[in-house]
Write a protein that holds these residues in place. Structure first.
Motif, PDB file in Angstrom:
ATOM      1  N   ILE A  58     109.042  26.129 156.496  1.00 44.05           N
ATOM      2  CA  ILE A  58     110.010  25.115 156.062  1.00 44.05           C
ATOM      3  C   ILE A  58     109.376  24.173 155.038  1.00 44.05           C
ATOM      4  O   ILE A  58     109.978  23.860 154.003  1.00 44.05           O
ATOM      5  CB  ILE A  58     110.529  24.315 157.273  1.00 44.05           C
ATOM      6  N   PHE A  59     108.155  23.723 155.323  1.00 42.75           N
ATOM      7  CA  PHE A  59     107.459  22.809 154.404  1.00 42.75           C
ATOM      8  C   PHE A  59     107.212  23.480 153.059  1.00 42.75           C
ATOM      9  O   PHE A  59     107.421  22.878 152.002  1.00 42.75           O
ATOM     10  CB  PHE A  59     106.143  22.344 155.036  1.00 42.75           C
ATOM     11  N   TRP A  60     106.776  24.726 153.086  1.00 42.24           N
ATOM     12  CA  TRP A  60     106.524  25.446 151.839  1.00 42.24           C
ATOM     13  C   TRP A  60     107.815  25.685 151.066  1.00 42.24           C
ATOM     14  O   TRP A  60     107.831  25.609 149.833  1.00 42.24           O
ATOM     15  CB  TRP A  60     105.823  26.780 152.140  1.00 42.24           C
ATOM     16  N   ILE A  61     108.914  25.972 151.762  1.00 42.39           N
ATOM     17  CA  ILE A  61     110.205  26.186 151.096  1.00 42.39           C
ATOM     18  C   ILE A  61     110.666  24.913 150.391  1.00 42.39           C
ATOM     19  O   ILE A  61     111.225  24.960 149.286  1.00 42.39           O
ATOM     20  CB  ILE A  61     111.264  26.661 152.112  1.00 42.39           C
ATOM     21  N   ILE A  62     110.424  23.757 151.013  1.00 39.77           N
ATOM     22  CA  ILE A  62     110.783  22.478 150.387  1.00 39.77           C
ATOM     23  C   ILE A  62     110.025  22.309 149.068  1.00 39.77           C
ATOM     24  O   ILE A  62     110.600  21.937 148.031  1.00 39.77           O
ATOM     25  CB  ILE A  62     110.482  21.299 151.337  1.00 39.77           C
ATOM     26  N   ILE A  63     108.721  22.619 149.091  1.00 34.29           N
ATOM     27  CA  ILE A  63     107.904  22.518 147.871  1.00 34.29           C
ATOM     28  C   ILE A  63     108.422  23.477 146.806  1.00 34.29           C
ATOM     29  O   ILE A  63     108.586  23.113 145.631  1.00 34.29           O
ATOM     30  CB  ILE A  63     106.423  22.829 148.187  1.00 34.29           C
ATOM     31  N   ILE A  64     108.700  24.710 147.209  1.00 34.34           N
ATOM     32  CA  ILE A  64     109.182  25.733 146.278  1.00 34.34           C
ATOM     33  C   ILE A  64     110.530  25.336 145.689  1.00 34.34           C
ATOM     34  O   ILE A  64     110.780  25.516 144.490  1.00 34.34           O
ATOM     35  CB  ILE A  64     109.279  27.095 146.986  1.00 34.34           C
ATOM     36  N   THR A  65     111.403  24.779 146.517  1.00 29.69           N
ATOM     37  CA  THR A  65     112.730  24.385 146.054  1.00 29.69           C
ATOM     38  C   THR A  65     112.636  23.294 144.990  1.00 29.69           C
ATOM     39  O   THR A  65     113.326  23.347 143.960  1.00 29.69           O
ATOM     40  CB  THR A  65     113.587  23.881 147.232  1.00 29.69           C
ATOM     41  N   PHE A  66     111.781  22.307 145.218  1.00 26.16           N
ATOM     42  CA  PHE A  66     111.599  21.239 144.226  1.00 26.16           C
ATOM     43  C   PHE A  66     111.028  21.806 142.922  1.00 26.16           C
ATOM     44  O   PHE A  66     111.423  21.381 141.827  1.00 26.16           O
ATOM     45  CB  PHE A  66     110.703  20.132 144.776  1.00 26.16           C
ATOM     46  N   LEU A  67     110.097  22.745 143.036  1.00 22.81           N
ATOM     47  CA  LEU A  67     109.542  23.375 141.830  1.00 22.81           C
ATOM     48  C   LEU A  67     110.635  24.142 141.095  1.00 22.81           C
ATOM     49  O   LEU A  67     110.742  24.061 139.855  1.00 22.81           O
ATOM     50  CB  LEU A  67     108.398  24.329 142.207  1.00 22.81           C
ATOM     51  N   ASN A  68     111.458  24.888 141.831  1.00 21.54           N
ATOM     52  CA  ASN A  68     112.581  25.619 141.228  1.00 21.54           C
ATOM     53  C   ASN A  68     113.488  24.680 140.442  1.00 21.54           C
ATOM     54  O   ASN A  68     113.833  24.942 139.283  1.00 21.54           O
ATOM     55  CB  ASN A  68     113.402  26.318 142.311  1.00 21.54           C
TER      56      ASN A  68
END
Length: 419
Positions: free
Chosen positions: A118-128
């Motif tokens: 979940i934490f990594w997905i949040i980071i990836i989403t912001f980068l996207n």
């Protein structure tokens, strides 16, 4: 006794914190990665001293890592640029310790993989979102402009590796959360990342992501809700069409424009490649290999050895088209293709040894236990690293090694929950 317990807890908290912020460390850059991995090494050697033994030495991966590290040191010792080569090779031990430490750490369930995902997905989403915004506005949310209209890097700023990062982290991250449930959300998230990689302008990363996504879709096609998939796909296609419309000429030039320095449209595809910067790197790698057939010129030596062959490279390009506007020296920090790097810096014997070690690492896991879905996608990423022809970064740089060995870590971990 209390002090000992507190020390152990402090070690575990440090290891847990480092692993949680691993994507942020990658975004922050090499200094952040190296500092964190150095701390992991300190924890490892501290525990070795404390327990008076070499930890994890009985694991089969340890033996392969030891042989691989021994080979890399040997390769550097025979390099023409001894000091430069050793400065890359000696610290490379940190990646092997990283895998051994976290394989044990995760299998002992000291990290909640679901919350990690979940934490990594949040980071990836912001980068996207930042890359998408940059592709539209020309600058990211920090007002950074990459300087190239067709390249969008987001939080990576002048390091144009956002696409490479997404290829490495997105598949693992989403599967840590969704597993075999909610496959429609998995499909949507990966399509979202695919669009972002496309907008990053990293052609090689886009093809690699597309390759992984296609294999993944084939694997899961029977588990997808077709109606949801159809709606999701339609939304993404519509969104992508709008972006392409707004950036049409720029993206078209980036993905379909010729990379050749020659303007002769009658050249064959091979000749167009040979008259490009990538082609010049390949020619340089060939000449370096020719001079060092068996052992190569040594790790990190391409940048020096290529200078010896500039005239030969130009002669070949002039033979193809004498009226070229520009002739490449063929030099760079690396030859931008993994096979070119291996044959030029490691030679025939070295390249075969490296492939043998990597193949052995893969086989150890397959023979030992059933692969989980996370293991499979991590292996799929490792395969993309070795796809022929496609340009790539250097295998041994801090960034690329972090992406590669992180996926190796998730390939090695026993994950019954994710079968």
């Amino acid at each position: 006794m209390i002090t000992s317990i507190n020390t152990i807890k402090a070690e575990d908290k440090l290891l847990k914190f480092i692993f949680y912020i691993l994507p942020l460390l990658v975004i922050a850059g090499n200094a952040a990665i190296n500092s964190a991995f150095f701390l992991v090494m300190i924890v490892y050697f501290y525990k070795c001293i404390k327990e008076k033994k070499l930890l994890f030495s009985k694991q089969p991966e340890f033996k392969i890592f030891f042989l691989l590290y021994f080979y890399l040191i040997f390769n550097s010792l025979q390099s023409y640029e001894l000091t430069v080569s050793l400065t890359r090779t000696i610290p490379y031990l940190k990646f092997f310790i990283f895998i051994l430490v976290y394989k044990n750490f995760i299998e002992q369930k000291k990290i909640d993989l679901n919350s990690l995902g979940i934490f990594w997905i949040i980071i990836i989403t912001f980068l996207n979102l930042d890359i998408i915004f940059q592709s539209i506005a020309g600058v990211d949310i920090f007002r950074f402009n990459s300087g190239l209209a067709s390249r969008n890097s987001g939080f990576f700023f002048d390091e144009l590796v956002g696409g490479s990062f997404l290829v490495s982290f997105s598949f693992i991250s989403i599967l840590l959360v969704t597993n075999k449930n909610n496959n429609s959300f998995t499909f949507f998230f990966l399509l979202f990342c695919l669009v972002t990689v496309f907008l990053s302008g990293e052609r090689s990363s886009f093809l690699k992501f597309l390759f992984m996504f296609s294999i993944f879709f084939i694997f899961f096609k029977n588990k997808l809700n077709f109606l949801v998939y159809k709606k999701t796909f339609s939304i993404v296609v519509l969104f992508l069409s709008i972006i392409i419309y707004l950036n049409g000429s720029v993206l078209k030039e980036r993905y379909f424009g010729m990379v050749s320095f020659s303007h002769n449209h009658n050249l064959s595809l091979i000749d167009k490649y040979l008259t490009s910067q990538y082609g010049a790197h390949t020619i340089a790698a060939f000449f370096i290999f020719k001079d060092n057939v068996f052992l190569g010129a040594g790790n990190k030596s391409f940048r020096f050895e290529c200078k010896k062959h500039t005239l030969k490279i130009n002669k070949i390009q002039k033979t193809i088209d004498y009226n070229m506007d520009y002739y490449s020296s063929g030099c760079s920090t690396h030859p931008h293709q993994i096979y070119n790097e291996l044959i030029s810096e490691h030679g025939m014997i070295g390249a075969l040894l490296l492939f043998l070690f990597i193949f052995k690492l893969i086989l150890i896991k397959i023979h030992r236990e059933k692969l989980s879905i996370v293991n499979i996608v991590a292996l799929l990423y490792i395969i993309t690293v070795f796809l022929p022809i496609l340009p790539s970064g250097s295998f041994f740089t801090t960034l690329n090694s972090t992406l590669i060995w992180t996926n190796f870590l998730f390939y090695f971990i026993k994950m019954d929950k994710y079968e």
